[in-house]
Design a protein around this motif. Structure first.
Motif, PDB file in Angstrom:
ATOM      1  N   ARG A 152      19.916 -18.512   5.294  1.00  0.00           N
ATOM      2  CA  ARG A 152      20.495 -19.337   4.232  1.00  0.00           C
ATOM      3  C   ARG A 152      19.907 -19.033   2.857  1.00  0.00           C
ATOM      4  N   PRO A 153      19.957 -17.789   2.415  1.00  0.00           N
ATOM      5  CA  PRO A 153      19.455 -17.455   1.081  1.00  0.00           C
ATOM      6  C   PRO A 153      20.288 -18.133  -0.004  1.00  0.00           C
ATOM      7  N   GLU A 210      33.379 -17.264   6.546  1.00  0.00           N
ATOM      8  CA  GLU A 210      32.535 -17.626   7.684  1.00  0.00           C
ATOM      9  C   GLU A 210      31.186 -18.213   7.281  1.00  0.00           C
ATOM     10  N   THR A 211      30.816 -18.122   5.996  1.00  0.00           N
ATOM     11  CA  THR A 211      29.524 -18.669   5.569  1.00  0.00           C
ATOM     12  C   THR A 211      29.651 -19.866   4.635  1.00  0.00           C
ATOM     13  N   GLY A 212      30.793 -20.016   3.966  1.00  0.00           N
ATOM     14  CA  GLY A 212      30.946 -21.091   2.999  1.00  0.00           C
ATOM     15  C   GLY A 212      30.350 -20.783   1.640  1.00  0.00           C
ATOM     16  N   TYR A 213      29.892 -19.554   1.418  1.00  0.00           N
ATOM     17  CA  TYR A 213      29.313 -19.163   0.136  1.00  0.00           C
ATOM     18  C   TYR A 213      30.426 -18.850  -0.868  1.00  0.00           C
ATOM     19  N   GLY A 214      30.112 -19.040  -2.151  1.00  0.00           N
ATOM     20  CA  GLY A 214      31.006 -18.584  -3.198  1.00  0.00           C
ATOM     21  C   GLY A 214      30.853 -17.085  -3.396  1.00  0.00           C
ATOM     22  N   ALA A 222      25.334  -8.968   8.727  1.00  0.00           N
ATOM     23  CA  ALA A 222      25.128  -9.659   7.454  1.00  0.00           C
ATOM     24  C   ALA A 222      25.454 -11.150   7.585  1.00  0.00           C
ATOM     25  N   ILE A 223      26.574 -11.453   8.218  1.00  0.00           N
ATOM     26  CA  ILE A 223      26.971 -12.850   8.395  1.00  0.00           C
ATOM     27  C   ILE A 223      25.935 -13.601   9.231  1.00  0.00           C
ATOM     28  N   GLU A 224      25.463 -12.967  10.303  1.00  0.00           N
ATOM     29  CA  GLU A 224      24.458 -13.600  11.149  1.00  0.00           C
ATOM     30  C   GLU A 224      23.174 -13.863  10.368  1.00  0.00           C
ATOM     31  N   THR A 225      22.763 -12.900   9.545  1.00  0.00           N
ATOM     32  CA  THR A 225      21.535 -13.057   8.764  1.00  0.00           C
ATOM     33  C   THR A 225      21.680 -14.184   7.749  1.00  0.00           C
ATOM     34  N   ILE A 226      22.839 -14.277   7.102  1.00  0.00           N
ATOM     35  CA  ILE A 226      23.063 -15.365   6.140  1.00  0.00           C
ATOM     36  C   ILE A 226      22.998 -16.719   6.833  1.00  0.00           C
ATOM     37  N   HIS A 227      23.596 -16.837   8.009  1.00  0.00           N
ATOM     38  CA  HIS A 227      23.542 -18.092   8.759  1.00  0.00           C
ATOM     39  C   HIS A 227      22.101 -18.441   9.136  1.00  0.00           C
ATOM     40  N   SER A 238      26.967 -16.732  -3.339  1.00  0.00           N
ATOM     41  CA  SER A 238      26.074 -17.791  -3.789  1.00  0.00           C
ATOM     42  C   SER A 238      26.199 -19.023  -2.909  1.00  0.00           C
ATOM     43  N   HIS A 239      25.038 -19.581  -2.546  1.00  0.00           N
ATOM     44  CA  HIS A 239      24.992 -20.841  -1.823  1.00  0.00           C
ATOM     45  C   HIS A 239      25.549 -21.940  -2.732  1.00  0.00           C
ATOM     46  N   PRO A 240      26.235 -22.944  -2.173  1.00  0.00           N
ATOM     47  CA  PRO A 240      26.795 -24.008  -3.021  1.00  0.00           C
ATOM     48  C   PRO A 240      25.770 -24.696  -3.919  1.00  0.00           C
ATOM     49  N   ASP A 241      24.505 -24.764  -3.498  1.00  0.00           N
ATOM     50  CA  ASP A 241      23.491 -25.437  -4.313  1.00  0.00           C
ATOM     51  C   ASP A 241      23.174 -24.707  -5.610  1.00  0.00           C
ATOM     52  N   VAL A 242      23.573 -23.437  -5.711  1.00  0.00           N
ATOM     53  CA  VAL A 242      23.289 -22.677  -6.928  1.00  0.00           C
ATOM     54  C   VAL A 242      24.114 -23.196  -8.110  1.00  0.00           C
TER      55      VAL A 242
END
Length: 255
Positions: free
Chosen positions: A68-69, A88-92, A60-65, A122-126
């Motif tokens: 970048r959904p 590890e992803t920086g997502y909220g 999951a972590i690899e896919t998010i990296h 959630s990506h920070p841009d959200v």
């Protein structure tokens, strides 16, 4: 006496000067931007005790990296997995534990991995999250697990997730309608995703709980993404997730 030709020349010169000083504004619609939703179910064997291999979290972590959904919805996830994934992803993140129908306490994962439940990353841009909506469904099955829904209103949109009754049937259909009603009430731009335990063309048919003004995409089985028409559907991908019995479902839209 001022000649007529002189007057015409002055008018033309003044018009040209005004055109230079005040250029005509051309209104432009804001460009559509991509918005991707990734749905993941992380217990490899689907066991409610969350005994799935930890390699599903690695995948999951690899896919998010890689992809970048904008939003990741997670089912059958342990609280400790969320801690690691966000680190590890920086997502909220927002997390809602499922309940033990007998004791009322949160359901727990094996091996000391914390509570078992559903989550939204959630990506920070959200944008910044508002107060989450976290509640058990009115309809519950006899499995002993109290299913919950989770919705988060962000500054730009709202996102919801749930893992519906694995017994499927009418309970899952009732839960699906409650989930979509909650998401719809949050505003004009909302998405939801999860393991809904219902399939297209089944009995009950998952399509029957898609609200008017929404569309649906699936992984060919029980994982679905619903989105309001403000999100223009562009495509869907089924992604292998090592260690999970379910693939990842990535839905791409423009908004």
């Amino acid at each position: 006496m001022v000649r007529r030709s002189t007057v015409l020349w002055l008018v033309a010169a003044l018009s040209a000067a005004l055109a230079t000083a005040l250029p005509v504004a051309h209104a432009q619609a804001p460009a559509a931007r991509s918005f991707d939703v990734l749905q993941l179910t992380l217990c490899g064997d689907g066991d409610e005790a969350c005994a799935g291999p930890s390699r599903s979290v690695d995948a999951a972590i690899e896919t998010i990296h890689q992809r970048r959904p904008d939003v990741v919805t997670l089912n059958e996830v342990c609280a400790s997995d969320i801690t690691r994934m966000t680190s590890e992803t920086g997502y909220g993140w927002e997390f809602a534990p499922a309940g033990d129908a007998t004791t009322g306490a949160p359901a727990t994962c094996r091996d000391g991995r914390g509570d078992l439940g559903v989550a939204i990353l959630s990506h920070p841009d959200v944008g910044a999250p508002g107060e989450p909506v976290e509640q058990p469904f009115a309809a519950q099955d006899g499995s002993g697990v109290q299913r919950v829904l989770l919705c988060v209103p962000y500054s730009q949109l709202s996102a919801c997730t749930a893992h519906l009754s694995e017994e499927g049937g009418q309970v899952a259909a009732d839960q699906c309608r409650e989930l979509t009603a909650t998401a719809t009430a949050l505003g004009a731009q909302a998405v939801l995703a999860g393991d809904l335990s219902l399939v297209a063309g089944g009995d009950p048919d998952v399509q029957n709980c898609v609200p008017e003004g929404w569309y649906r995409a699936d992984d060919g089985s029980v994982q679905h993404v619903f989105a309001m028409e403000a999100f223009r559907f562009e495509g869907a991908e089924v992604l292998p997730i090592d260690g999970s019995a379910h693939p990842g479902l990535l839905v791409q839209t423009l908004r």
